[in-house]
Design an enzyme around this catalytic site. Structure first.
Site, PDB file in Angstrom:
ATOM      1  N   GLU A  86       0.802  -1.228   0.000  1.00 17.25           N
ATOM      2  CA  GLU A  86       0.000   0.000   0.000  1.00 17.25           C
ATOM      3  C   GLU A  86       0.838   1.283   0.000  1.00 17.25           C
ATOM      4  OE1 GLU A  86      -4.013  -1.412   2.276  1.00 17.25           O
ATOM      5  OE2 GLU A  86      -2.259  -1.168   3.542  1.00 17.25           O
TER       6      GLU A  86
HETATM    7  C1  ACM Z   1      -2.006  -5.439   3.998  1.00 13.51           C
HETATM    8  O1  ACM Z   1      -3.057  -5.928   4.449  1.00 13.51           O
HETATM    9  N1  ACM Z   1      -1.919  -4.147   3.774  1.00 13.51           N
HETATM   10  C2  ACM Z   1      -0.845  -6.269   3.733  1.00 13.51           C
END
Ligand code: ACM
Length: 538
Positions: free
Chosen positions: A342
């Protein structure tokens, strides 16, 4: 060498003599009602169970012996004795010399048999007079004693009030895990959890033969491990958590204590420092790290994807080198997890450059890099590992690079997903995951990922919505018990209807351990005669 062969031969002879002596001691042989080893509520289900419908009587004339001169076997014997003491209040001596009254023995034996030629394999031979646990390594013996712990009944045969005896059904168990990597992750960054909490989680996971605990040690809301060369990371970055509580962090001594505790349970700790995104807490502590163009402030919310390291500065990589060096020096396991998920405000080319540079740093410090599935966009080594949580295309890229993949698909394995709309804690952005849905899928065939690329299964527990051990247990249990079976037992041995019954029978253990599990209505939980208050025992 010669001396050790002689010692071993003598000790085997001694044990053989003991077994023969015990067999001749007819007077104490008790004929228990028929017992069926195949009906034991073992989780994970062993590879093969052959019942012989008699029983071994565990009592105060039982003793444990182990192969001497072999790393760890005596310690495993002592762990078993400690667990028996806590469960039954029964003292079982370990490698007792001299004149102790022994009628039956449990022998934990190092064996080089080819059948056991894998580190976690073990065999249990249970007869009326002896329990013999064979394994190649102490690690295999440790897995084997978990099976034995699960078979030892909570209650003795009370027709013999004078002499309490706990009958263990006889037969043979041959066992070996399907996947060598069976893990859970705990996010101590969104909310901090103490060393005591982590140790309790380790105890519970080890009982179900889980062998990896991944610690998510940094995120936007908190930095949770002392780095001696960069003290503000914990002074400033460790001072908050989601919701505005005080946060906290592990000193390096705390972390070493966790690592040592895990090692005693034959469990590998994987440290994760999440970067280049999820780095707000680090950037507040040392603003030169920041690459998102804004002045960083402590953050107690739950948004993701707003922070990034500045991927172009040499000083950022010097910082990362120190962090990886200090943590690697106190991490005996082979892995270092760099996060990589992310990074929404890191340009794609900068992200790729970053991951490739950090991979070299991790390798320089002697570790194998793991990252969330996004890292496979970078040109990284086949020895690095991708943790598949969301994007199948990223898993494909990892496979093309010849990398191993850890299966943690959010919609199947995320322990922070709610069970259903009534769940007290958790989120549901990936799915609601009731206990059956968590168990009924096939890691061996998941989304076409070839079996040879799958390292194993890991169930992550993110902590945005949980802030204490009771809440942790509510989300993790009972689902994590199902993941232990999904990763240990072969597909032919897995069956929801059968698992459901075995899971229901975990209630007495979970109650005894004071685990605040979610009593899913899908399971007909066995009533426990214990409450934790009555019997504070492990
Ligand atoms: C994640 O759940 N951002 C790895």
């Amino acid at each position: 060498m010669f001396k050790s062969i002689v010692t071993r031969a003598l000790s085997l002879l001694f044990v053989y003599a003991l077994i023969v002596a015990c067999q001749e001691e007819k007077k104490i042989r008790i004929n228990f009602p028929p017992t069926d080893l195949a009906k034991e509520n073992l989780i994970p289900k062993p590879l093969k169970v052959i019942p012989t419908n008699k029983a071994f009587g565990l009592d105060r004339y039982t003793a444990i012996y182990t192969t001497p001169d072999n790393d760890g076997f005596a310690e495993v014997g002592q762990i078993l004795a400690d667990k028996i003491k806590k469960k039954l209040d029964l003292d079982v001596p370990v490698n007792a010399a001299g004149d102790v009254p022994i009628e039956r023995i449990i022998y934990i034996n190092q064996s080089d048999s080819l059948e056991l030629n894998s580190p976690e394999a073990y065999q249990l031979y249970i007869s009326q007079d002896s329990v013999i646990l064979n394994s190649n390594t102490a690690e295999g013996a440790f897995r084997g004693i978990q099976t034995l712990r699960q078979i030892i009944p909570e209650e003795s045969n009370d027709t013999l009030a004078e002499q309490r005896i706990w009958p263990i059904p006889s037969g043979k168990i041959t066992d070996n895990p399907n996947f060598g990597f069976r893990g859970s992750m705990l996010d101590v960054a969104r909310h901090f959890f103490s060393v005591k909490d982590v140790k309790k989680y380790i105890d519970l996971l080890a009982y179900y033969k889980i062998n990896v605990l991944h610690l998510h040690l940094s995120d936007d809301q908190g930095w949770r491990i002392e780095i001696k060369s960069w003290p503000k990371l914990t002074e400033i970055g460790g001072s908050t958590e989601v919701g505005g509580e005080a946060g906290g962090f592990f000193t390096q001594e705390d972390y070493k204590e966790i690592v040592a505790y895990a090692a005693k349970h034959y469990m590998t700790i994987i440290p994760e420092i999440d970067m280049p995104g999820h780095t707000n807490a680090a950037s507040v502590s040392y603003p030169f790290l920041n690459g998102n163009g804004k002045t960083p402030k402590l953050y107690e919310g739950t948004r993701v994807g707003f922070s990034t390291f500045d991927t172009k500065k040499d000083t950022v990589y010097a910082f990362i080198d120190d962090v990886v060096r200090e943590i690697s020096a106190i991490t005996p396991g082979p892995y270092f997890h760099i996060g990589g998920d992310e990074s929404h405000v890191t340009k794609k080319k900068d992200f790729i450059y970053f991951v490739e540079k950090v991979e070299k740093i991790v390798q320089k410090h002697g570790k194998r890099m793991i990252g969330w599935d996004e890292i496979a966009s970078a040109n990284i080594d086949s020895t690095s590992i991708s943790q598949y949580w969301s994007n199948g295309k990223n898993a494909d890229k990892a496979i093309k690079r010849g990398m191993k993949v850890i299966l943690s698909p959010a919609k199947k394995t995320y322990l922070d997903m709610q069970y259903d709309t009534l769940s007290k804690h958790g989120l549901h952005w990936a799915a609601y995951i009731p206990v059956d849905s968590a168990y009924v899928w096939t890691p061996e065939e998941y989304e076409g990922i070839p079996m040879e690329n799958i390292l194993g299964v890991e169930a992550p527990l993110w902590s945005e919505t949980i802030s204490n051990i009771d809440e942790l247990e509510y989300l993790a249990f009972p689902r994590v018990i199902g993941y232990s079976e999904l990763s240990w037992s072969i597909e032919e041995n897995r069956n929801w209807e059968n698992f459901k019954v075995r899971l229901a029978n975990q209630a007495p253990y979970l109650d005894r351990m004071d685990v605040k599990y979610y009593a899913s209505p899908l399971i007909d939980w066995k009533k426990s005669k214990y409450t934790y208050k009555e019997i504070k025992k492990d």
